[in-house]
Scaffold this motif. Structure first.
Motif, short mmCIF file in Angstrom:
data_model
loop_
_atom_site.label_atom_id
_atom_site.label_comp_id
_atom_site.label_asym_id
_atom_site.label_seq_id
_atom_site.Cartn_x
_atom_site.Cartn_y
_atom_site.Cartn_z
N TYR A 240 29.54 9.00 13.69
CA TYR A 240 28.19 9.33 14.16
C TYR A 240 27.71 8.27 15.14
O TYR A 240 28.28 7.17 15.23
CB TYR A 240 27.22 9.37 12.97
CG TYR A 240 27.46 10.51 12.02
CD1 TYR A 240 26.82 11.73 12.19
CD2 TYR A 240 28.34 10.36 10.94
CE1 TYR A 240 27.03 12.78 11.32
CE2 TYR A 240 28.57 11.40 10.06
CZ TYR A 240 27.91 12.62 10.26
OH TYR A 240 28.14 13.67 9.40
N ILE B 196 21.68 6.37 8.88
CA ILE B 196 20.55 5.71 8.22
C ILE B 196 20.80 5.74 6.72
O ILE B 196 21.10 6.80 6.15
CB ILE B 196 19.23 6.43 8.56
CG1 ILE B 196 18.97 6.36 10.07
CG2 ILE B 196 18.06 5.80 7.81
CD1 ILE B 196 18.59 7.67 10.68
N SER C 152 16.46 7.75 2.56
CA SER C 152 15.72 8.87 3.16
C SER C 152 14.24 8.84 2.81
O SER C 152 13.60 9.89 2.73
CB SER C 152 16.32 10.20 2.70
OG SER C 152 15.98 10.48 1.34
N TYR D 296 13.81 9.07 6.87
CA TYR D 296 13.90 10.45 7.37
C TYR D 296 13.19 10.64 8.70
O TYR D 296 13.63 11.43 9.54
CB TYR D 296 13.45 11.46 6.31
CG TYR D 296 11.98 11.78 6.20
CD1 TYR D 296 11.36 12.60 7.14
CD2 TYR D 296 11.21 11.32 5.14
CE1 TYR D 296 10.02 12.93 7.03
CE2 TYR D 296 9.87 11.64 5.03
CZ TYR D 296 9.29 12.45 5.97
OH TYR D 296 7.96 12.77 5.86
N ALA E 153 15.55 9.38 11.28
CA ALA E 153 16.62 10.36 11.50
C ALA E 153 16.18 11.48 12.43
O ALA E 153 16.92 11.90 13.32
CB ALA E 153 17.07 10.92 10.15
N SER F 134 15.88 10.11 15.95
CA SER F 134 17.23 9.88 16.46
C SER F 134 17.84 11.18 16.96
O SER F 134 18.41 11.26 18.06
CB SER F 134 18.10 9.27 15.36
OG SER F 134 19.43 9.10 15.79
N THR G 124 23.42 12.21 14.22
CA THR G 124 22.75 11.42 13.19
C THR G 124 23.08 11.92 11.79
O THR G 124 23.16 13.13 11.55
CB THR G 124 21.22 11.48 13.40
OG1 THR G 124 20.91 11.08 14.73
CG2 THR G 124 20.49 10.60 12.41
N ILE H 19 22.08 10.84 7.48
CA ILE H 19 21.26 10.03 6.58
C ILE H 19 21.91 10.04 5.21
O ILE H 19 22.40 11.09 4.75
CB ILE H 19 19.81 10.54 6.54
CG1 ILE H 19 18.87 9.54 5.88
CG2 ILE H 19 19.71 11.91 5.89
CD1 ILE H 19 17.39 9.81 6.17
N MET I 268 15.55 18.01 7.82
CA MET I 268 16.88 17.52 8.16
C MET I 268 17.73 18.66 8.74
O MET I 268 18.43 18.48 9.75
CB MET I 268 17.56 16.94 6.91
CG MET I 268 16.89 15.70 6.32
SD MET I 268 16.79 14.28 7.43
CE MET I 268 15.14 14.48 8.11
N VAL J 78 20.35 17.04 11.27
CA VAL J 78 20.73 15.74 10.71
C VAL J 78 21.59 16.00 9.48
O VAL J 78 21.17 16.71 8.56
CB VAL J 78 19.48 14.93 10.31
CG1 VAL J 78 19.88 13.65 9.58
CG2 VAL J 78 18.63 14.61 11.53
#
Length: 481
Positions: free
Chosen positions: A5, A9, A12, A17, A20, A23, A30, A32, A103, A108
């Motif tokens: 990636y 991160i 969360s 979050y 993320a 990003s 990305t 998480i 997400m 993500v």
């Protein structure tokens, strides 16, 4: 082969979050990593569910004096503690699901497990370990699992946990942290709260409104020690009038446990001791960063006093490793974590004009009764910093909306640099001040002076009018007091 990636991160919570999402918006691939629950402590065991509990307490307070509003309630008002807790947990569950949706919406990847740094740009994700005070949460559908992952940039956002004092460690039964305090099976008749920061005073306020006999023990000379002394003193009087017993300049030196009660020895200023018996004790003496078992030592990441050391952009001393939020040090606030994360990932992506977070412009809010909110320097800190200050004050009792609401006890205080008119700080206590403080936060970020604030038209009748009146008072021009 490890999946790669741009950004991974770890954690969360609000910081993780939100970082993320930003990003992904910036076009970075990305992921998480989470080991317990999407949304972190704030959403599941902190900011959000406590506000749900405090809302129940607020409604209880209103119902208890409905007569003052010209209303009659048949029978007595009582709390159904299971229903109160169930509502709070339901609010958290709804938002927890919302984070999962965000997400997915932002593409993500969610990796379920416990992450550890294993080398430059590398993490290993293992099976989540169960924390003693929490249930084990299964991996949500659609998440990735255990394995090796790589990223050019790894952001640690693992948050913090309750701090424990030696000899007074929480046991989950008689000595509680905020975890147990949030989900009581029954209300204690008598309760001791150790610490009067935001967490301690909010739980003290909640249990007091629910009918418990609550005693607060604070080591510092004032309650909510980070607040302006005048605001703190005002809040203390209101809290005590509401039934709280408060000991400042005091500490719990020993706790003896019974079968279903505790006996705490309190040492007051000057050495005098007092013994208090209660059903439960809440330990709210601060939090500490979750820096253990992350592989920080092996990668050489510098830590200090339980937190990861970073610069203004979230960068650690090791290239490619960053930290944000509570794990990166105070102020340990969800909104600070979110903004810190956005700054961090925008710097990574090369967004022009990114500048470090200005911590003196981060607001703080405490949702007790009455509410307390502040931003910037206290009067004492402003003077200690060398400023010649102008101070304005306005009482809720002179505001029509506050009187109409039946909430006429409160104070708004503003602090200006006498030389330049710069707004240095704003401090409030009273109804809905946690919703008002953002006006002064915006003003400070725009480098507003008293002149702009005095020429701003505030709507009538509102509580916000008191903000302008406080400014006017600092310059001898107050209109309604």
């Amino acid at each position: 082969m490890a999946e790669n990636y741009d950004v991974i991160i770890i954690g969360s919570g609000p910081g993780g979050y939100v970082t993320a999402i930003r990003s992904a918006q910036l076009g970075l691939k990305t992921a998480i990593v989470e080991r317990e629950h999407l949304g972190g402590i704030c959403l599941n065991w902190g900011c959000i569910p406590t506000k749900a509990l405090l809302r129940s307490a607020e409604v209880m307070d209103y119902a208890s004096h409905a007569k003052s509003y010209g209303l009659k309630l048949e029978g007595s008002v009582s709390a159904d503690v299971k229903a109160v807790v169930d509502r709070s947990r339901g609010v958290s569950a709804r938002l927890n699901g919302g984070v999962g949706f965000l997400m997915k919406k932002n593409k993500v990847d969610v990796i379920w497990g416990e992450a550890k740094l294993t080398g430059k740009g590398k993490i290993s994700v293992g099976k989540p370990t169960k924390k003693p005070m929490e249930p084990q949460h299964p991996a949500p559908k659609g998440t990735k699992g255990e394995g090796e992952y790589t990223a050019r940039h790894i952001i640690v956002a693992t948050g913090a946990r309750p701090r424990a004092l030696p000899g007074i460690e929480p046991d989950g039964k008689l000595i509680w942290t905020y975890f147990e305090a949030m989900v009581p099976k029954e209300l204690p008749k008598k309760l001791i709260v150790m610490g009067s920061g935001a967490i301690g005073i909010e739980f003290a306020s909640f249990y007091n409104s629910m009918g418990c006999d609550v005693t607060v023990v604070e080591l510092m000379p004032t309650v909510m020690p980070v607040e302006d002394a005048e605001i703190s003193a005002f809040a203390r009087k209101r809290l005590e009038k509401h039934g709280l017993k408060i000991h400042t300049d005091a500490k719990v030196t020993k706790v003896e446990k019974g079968s279903n009660s505790v006996r705490a020895t309190i040492e007051m200023k000057g050495g005098k001791t007092e013994t208090i018996e209660a059903d439960r004790l809440i330990s709210a003496v601060g939090v500490q960063g979750n820096i253990e078992d992350l592989g920080l030592e092996d990668t050489g990441v510098k830590t200090d006093r339980g937190c990861i050391v970073i610069d203004g952009y979230g960068r650690t001393n090791v290239d490619g490793i960053y930290a944000i939020g509570d794990v990166a040090g105070p102020p340990m606030l969800a909104h600070k974590a979110e903004h810190e994360g956005v700054i961090c990932v925008e710097k990574i992506a090369g967004v022009p004009g990114v500048h470090p977070i200005e911590k003196d412009k981060i607001p703080g809010c405490t949702y007790c009764h009455p509410q307390v909110a502040s931003v910037g320097l206290t009067e004492a800190k402003a003077k200690d910093s060398g400023y010649d200050v102008r101070v304005g004050r306005f009482q809720f009792g002179a505001n029509g909306k506050a009187i109409a609401l039946g909430e006429d006890q409160g104070l708004i205080k503003t602090i200006f640099d006498k030389k330049t008119g710069q707004l240095l700080g704003a401090h409030m206590v009273g109804a809905e001040v946690t919703e008002l403080i953002q006006g002064f936060v915006v003003a400070m970020n725009l480098e507003t002076t008293e002149e702009e604030l005095m020429h701003t038209v505030f709507p009538h009748p509102t509580l916000s009018e008191m903000m302008k009146e406080s400014v006017l008072d600092a310059y001898g021009r107050v209109l309604n007091a």
